[in-house]
Scaffold this motif. Structure first.
Motif, PDB file in Angstrom:
ATOM      1  N   LEU A  80      -5.285   2.833  -2.551  1.00  0.00           N
ATOM      2  CA  LEU A  80      -4.081   3.059  -3.359  1.00  0.00           C
ATOM      3  C   LEU A  80      -3.050   3.891  -2.594  1.00  0.00           C
ATOM      4  CD1 LEU A  80      -2.469   2.921  -5.977  1.00  0.00           C
ATOM      5  CD2 LEU A  80      -3.775   4.882  -6.826  1.00  0.00           C
ATOM      6  N   SER A  81      -3.511   4.941  -1.960  1.00  0.00           N
ATOM      7  CA  SER A  81      -2.604   5.801  -1.191  1.00  0.00           C
ATOM      8  C   SER A  81      -1.938   5.016  -0.062  1.00  0.00           C
ATOM      9  CB  SER A  81      -3.359   7.002  -0.616  1.00  0.00           C
ATOM     10  OG  SER A  81      -3.949   7.768  -1.640  1.00  0.00           O
ATOM     11  N   ALA A  82      -2.724   4.180   0.605  1.00  0.00           N
ATOM     12  CA  ALA A  82      -2.191   3.374   1.704  1.00  0.00           C
ATOM     13  C   ALA A  82      -1.125   2.406   1.197  1.00  0.00           C
ATOM     14  CB  ALA A  82      -3.316   2.601   2.387  1.00  0.00           C
ATOM     15  N   ALA A  83      -1.356   1.792   0.028  1.00  0.00           N
ATOM     16  CA  ALA A  83      -0.376   0.863  -0.545  1.00  0.00           C
ATOM     17  C   ALA A  83       0.931   1.577  -0.867  1.00  0.00           C
ATOM     18  CB  ALA A  83      -0.955   0.213  -1.806  1.00  0.00           C
ATOM     19  N   VAL A  84       0.818   2.783  -1.420  1.00  0.00           N
ATOM     20  CA  VAL A  84       2.019   3.560  -1.760  1.00  0.00           C
ATOM     21  C   VAL A  84       2.769   3.976  -0.497  1.00  0.00           C
ATOM     22  CG1 VAL A  84       2.839   5.711  -2.794  1.00  0.00           C
ATOM     23  CG2 VAL A  84       1.074   4.367  -3.960  1.00  0.00           C
ATOM     24  N   VAL A  85       2.023   4.468   0.491  1.00  0.00           N
ATOM     25  CA  VAL A  85       2.641   4.896   1.760  1.00  0.00           C
ATOM     26  C   VAL A  85       3.349   3.723   2.428  1.00  0.00           C
ATOM     27  CG1 VAL A  85       2.145   5.662   4.117  1.00  0.00           C
ATOM     28  CG2 VAL A  85       1.089   6.830   2.173  1.00  0.00           C
ATOM     29  N   ALA A  86       2.655   2.588   2.515  1.00  0.00           N
ATOM     30  CA  ALA A  86       3.231   1.414   3.180  1.00  0.00           C
ATOM     31  C   ALA A  86       4.484   0.918   2.468  1.00  0.00           C
ATOM     32  CB  ALA A  86       2.183   0.302   3.254  1.00  0.00           C
ATOM     33  N   SER A  87       4.460   0.906   1.133  1.00  0.00           N
ATOM     34  CA  SER A  87       5.624   0.426   0.390  1.00  0.00           C
ATOM     35  C   SER A  87       6.806   1.377   0.530  1.00  0.00           C
ATOM     36  CB  SER A  87       5.269   0.232  -1.083  1.00  0.00           C
ATOM     37  OG  SER A  87       4.868   1.464  -1.678  1.00  0.00           O
ATOM     38  N   ILE A  88       6.537   2.681   0.561  1.00  0.00           N
ATOM     39  CA  ILE A  88       7.617   3.657   0.741  1.00  0.00           C
ATOM     40  C   ILE A  88       8.272   3.481   2.110  1.00  0.00           C
ATOM     41  CG2 ILE A  88       8.111   6.118   1.083  1.00  0.00           C
ATOM     42  CD1 ILE A  88       6.098   6.719  -1.128  1.00  0.00           C
ATOM     43  N   ARG A 136      -8.838   1.240  -8.172  1.00  0.00           N
ATOM     44  CA  ARG A 136      -8.679  -0.068  -7.532  1.00  0.00           C
ATOM     45  C   ARG A 136      -7.849  -0.996  -8.419  1.00  0.00           C
ATOM     46  NH1 ARG A 136      -8.895  -0.992  -2.432  1.00  0.00           N
ATOM     47  NH2 ARG A 136     -10.935   0.018  -2.201  1.00  0.00           N
ATOM     48  N   GLY A 137      -8.047  -0.908  -9.744  1.00  0.00           N
ATOM     49  CA  GLY A 137      -7.246  -1.709 -10.665  1.00  0.00           C
ATOM     50  C   GLY A 137      -5.775  -1.331 -10.611  1.00  0.00           C
ATOM     51  N   ILE A 138      -5.511  -0.020 -10.542  1.00  0.00           N
ATOM     52  CA  ILE A 138      -4.117   0.448 -10.440  1.00  0.00           C
ATOM     53  C   ILE A 138      -3.481  -0.058  -9.152  1.00  0.00           C
ATOM     54  CG2 ILE A 138      -2.663   2.505 -10.165  1.00  0.00           C
ATOM     55  CD1 ILE A 138      -4.655   3.992 -11.971  1.00  0.00           C
ATOM     56  N   SER A 139      -4.263  -0.077  -8.085  1.00  0.00           N
ATOM     57  CA  SER A 139      -3.763  -0.556  -6.796  1.00  0.00           C
ATOM     58  C   SER A 139      -3.373  -2.028  -6.870  1.00  0.00           C
ATOM     59  CB  SER A 139      -4.835  -0.346  -5.717  1.00  0.00           C
ATOM     60  OG  SER A 139      -4.372  -0.772  -4.454  1.00  0.00           O
ATOM     61  N   TYR A 140      -4.205  -2.832  -7.553  1.00  0.00           N
ATOM     62  CA  TYR A 140      -3.881  -4.260  -7.714  1.00  0.00           C
ATOM     63  C   TYR A 140      -2.600  -4.431  -8.530  1.00  0.00           C
ATOM     64  CZ  TYR A 140      -7.940  -6.593  -5.658  1.00  0.00           C
ATOM     65  OH  TYR A 140      -8.872  -7.098  -4.784  1.00  0.00           O
ATOM     66  N   VAL A 141      -2.462  -3.644  -9.581  1.00  0.00           N
ATOM     67  CA  VAL A 141      -1.255  -3.728 -10.416  1.00  0.00           C
ATOM     68  C   VAL A 141      -0.032  -3.315  -9.611  1.00  0.00           C
ATOM     69  CG1 VAL A 141      -0.081  -2.755 -12.432  1.00  0.00           C
ATOM     70  CG2 VAL A 141      -2.507  -3.356 -12.580  1.00  0.00           C
ATOM     71  N   TYR A 142      -0.159  -2.236  -8.838  1.00  0.00           N
ATOM     72  CA  TYR A 142       0.961  -1.705  -8.056  1.00  0.00           C
ATOM     73  C   TYR A 142       1.450  -2.728  -7.028  1.00  0.00           C
ATOM     74  CZ  TYR A 142       3.599   1.332  -4.902  1.00  0.00           C
ATOM     75  OH  TYR A 142       4.577   1.882  -4.118  1.00  0.00           O
ATOM     76  N   THR A 143       0.507  -3.393  -6.362  1.00  0.00           N
ATOM     77  CA  THR A 143       0.882  -4.335  -5.298  1.00  0.00           C
ATOM     78  C   THR A 143       1.035  -5.761  -5.816  1.00  0.00           C
ATOM     79  OG1 THR A 143      -1.448  -4.761  -4.738  1.00  0.00           O
ATOM     80  CG2 THR A 143      -0.337  -2.963  -3.578  1.00  0.00           C
ATOM     81  N   GLY A 144       0.664  -5.997  -7.083  1.00  0.00           N
ATOM     82  CA  GLY A 144       0.705  -7.356  -7.594  1.00  0.00           C
ATOM     83  C   GLY A 144      -0.323  -8.252  -6.932  1.00  0.00           C
ATOM     84  N   GLY A 145      -1.353  -7.632  -6.329  1.00  0.00           N
ATOM     85  CA  GLY A 145      -2.389  -8.400  -5.637  1.00  0.00           C
ATOM     86  C   GLY A 145      -1.945  -8.935  -4.292  1.00  0.00           C
ATOM     87  N   ALA A 146      -0.740  -8.524  -3.830  1.00  0.00           N
ATOM     88  CA  ALA A 146      -0.200  -9.027  -2.569  1.00  0.00           C
ATOM     89  C   ALA A 146      -0.355  -7.996  -1.456  1.00  0.00           C
ATOM     90  CB  ALA A 146       1.275  -9.378  -2.741  1.00  0.00           C
ATOM     91  N   TRP A 147      -0.252  -8.445  -0.225  1.00  0.00           N
ATOM     92  CA  TRP A 147      -0.290  -7.542   0.924  1.00  0.00           C
ATOM     93  C   TRP A 147       1.014  -6.753   0.985  1.00  0.00           C
ATOM     94  CZ3 TRP A 147      -2.767  -9.715   6.008  1.00  0.00           C
ATOM     95  CH2 TRP A 147      -4.005 -10.279   5.713  1.00  0.00           C
ATOM     96  N   VAL A 148       0.919  -5.524   1.463  1.00  0.00           N
ATOM     97  CA  VAL A 148       2.113  -4.721   1.738  1.00  0.00           C
ATOM     98  C   VAL A 148       2.337  -4.769   3.242  1.00  0.00           C
ATOM     99  CG1 VAL A 148       3.253  -2.490   1.499  1.00  0.00           C
ATOM    100  CG2 VAL A 148       1.565  -3.222  -0.206  1.00  0.00           C
TER     101      VAL A 148
END
Length: 343
Positions: A80-88, A136-148
């Protein structure tokens, strides 16, 4: 001089982390014999630099294991942290913002785990597995299940900068590990973690802040996973919905191989660091000896089970030995008292 050297080596061999050092050297030597290219300086540096994320995760996990608990949520926390960092970073945000966001995620998850285990008395494995699923569920919702993807090249270059082949990130992780090691070994508050894991009831009786220590250990573990996620994104350059999967097992295995007992209270950060290097090297070792890196998790699991079984057998033997010594001492005292009374 010879006697002093022999004495030093004898004391060193009795330290639990010594076995991880010997195992690492033996492993590298065997693989080097099979494929001499593995021992090339450039490849060794790649192994060291590749251990950065595992080292930070293992250091965080060590805090929790010291207290006799376990954290199965660090893989999800890292993801989750990696997804947030990458998107920022992808959206033009600043590095400080990404770091603050990751650390905040780690703080929140660690605090929830700590309260659940320390205050509500939920078994740590149950609590952290449940939190892992939620995160992990929050991470899927945040990314929409897609790669960042499309992380700026300037951010990815951070992990490539270094000195003498070693990245600055790995050097910093080793320096931090050493500072934490001395804090845990040489300070009163630092020794609370192992004291709680060694004898929780005894720690309560002498007034140690047991619940607070456990909460802090989980917070530190999750924050370490969050910090590791920043390095993960910098090294990989993208984040998938499954990023971080299996990292909890590797962190636990690194600690156990490094001599930290799962029962708590025993071991140190130096051993965990060598264990992390072993874990990080497995995939490269498999390639150099002609096997698929798909066996990575299988070998990690085998190593973890093997070391845990050996540790349990050794602890049982030491406990029995200590019991026999106490029994012999008591028997000897009784005999002496009877002899004195008879005379």
């Amino acid at each position: 001089m010879v006697n002093k050297s022999m004495g030093f080596m004898k004391r060193l061999s009795k330290r639990r982390e010594f076995s991880s050092i010997i195992f690492l050297l033996a492993l590298y030597s065997i693989v080097g014999i099979v494929n001499p290219k593995f021992l090339a300086a450039a490849n060794i540096m790649l192994c060291l630099n590749g251990a950065t994320v595992f080292t930070i995760c293992a250091v965080g996990m060590a805090f929790v294991i010291y207290t006799g608990e376990i954290d199965a949520s660090i893989g999800a926390t890292l993801g989750l942290s990696a997804a947030v960092v990458a998107s920022i970073m992808r959206d033009g945000g600043s590095l400080p913002l990404a770091v603050v966001a990751a650390v905040c995620i780690g703080l929140i998850i660690g605090f929830i785990n700590g309260v659940g285990v320390g205050i509500l008395k939920v078994p740590s494995i149950i609590m952290t597995i449940g939190i892992s699923g939620i995160v992990r569920g929050i991470s899927y919702v945040y990314t929409g299940g897609a790669w960042v993807e499309n992380v700026p090249s300037s951010f990815k270059k951070i992990s490539q900068k270094g000195m003498g082949g070693l990245s600055w990130l790995y050097i910093c992780s080793i320096v931090i590990m050493i500072l934490i090691h001395f804090y845990l070994m040489k300070t009163k508050r630092g020794r609370y973690f192992q004291a709680v894991g060694d004898n929780e009831e005894g720690a309560v009786h002498i007034g140690l802040p047991v619940y607070k220590t456990k909460i802090i250990s989980f917070i530190l573990c999750s924050v370490c996973a969050a910090i590791a996620s920043i390095i993960f994104v910098s090294r990989i350059g993208f984040v998938t919905p499954t990023s971080g999967n299996g990292y909890e097992m590797k962190a636990i295995a690194a600690c156990v191989i490094g001599g930290i007992s799962l029962s708590g209270g025993i071991g140190n950060m130096i051993g965990a660091t060598f264990g992390a290097l072993i874990m990080a090297s497995i995939s490269r070792i498999l390639v150099f000896i002609g096997f698929s890196s798909n066996y990575d998790n299988t070998i990690t699991g085998i190593l973890l089970i093997t070391i845990v079984v050996i540790d349990a057998v050794v602890q049982k033997r030491n406990t029995e030995k200590a019991r026999r010594v106490r029994l012999a001492a008591r028997t000897e005292t009784i005999v002496e008292n009877k002899m004195e009374g008879g005379s």
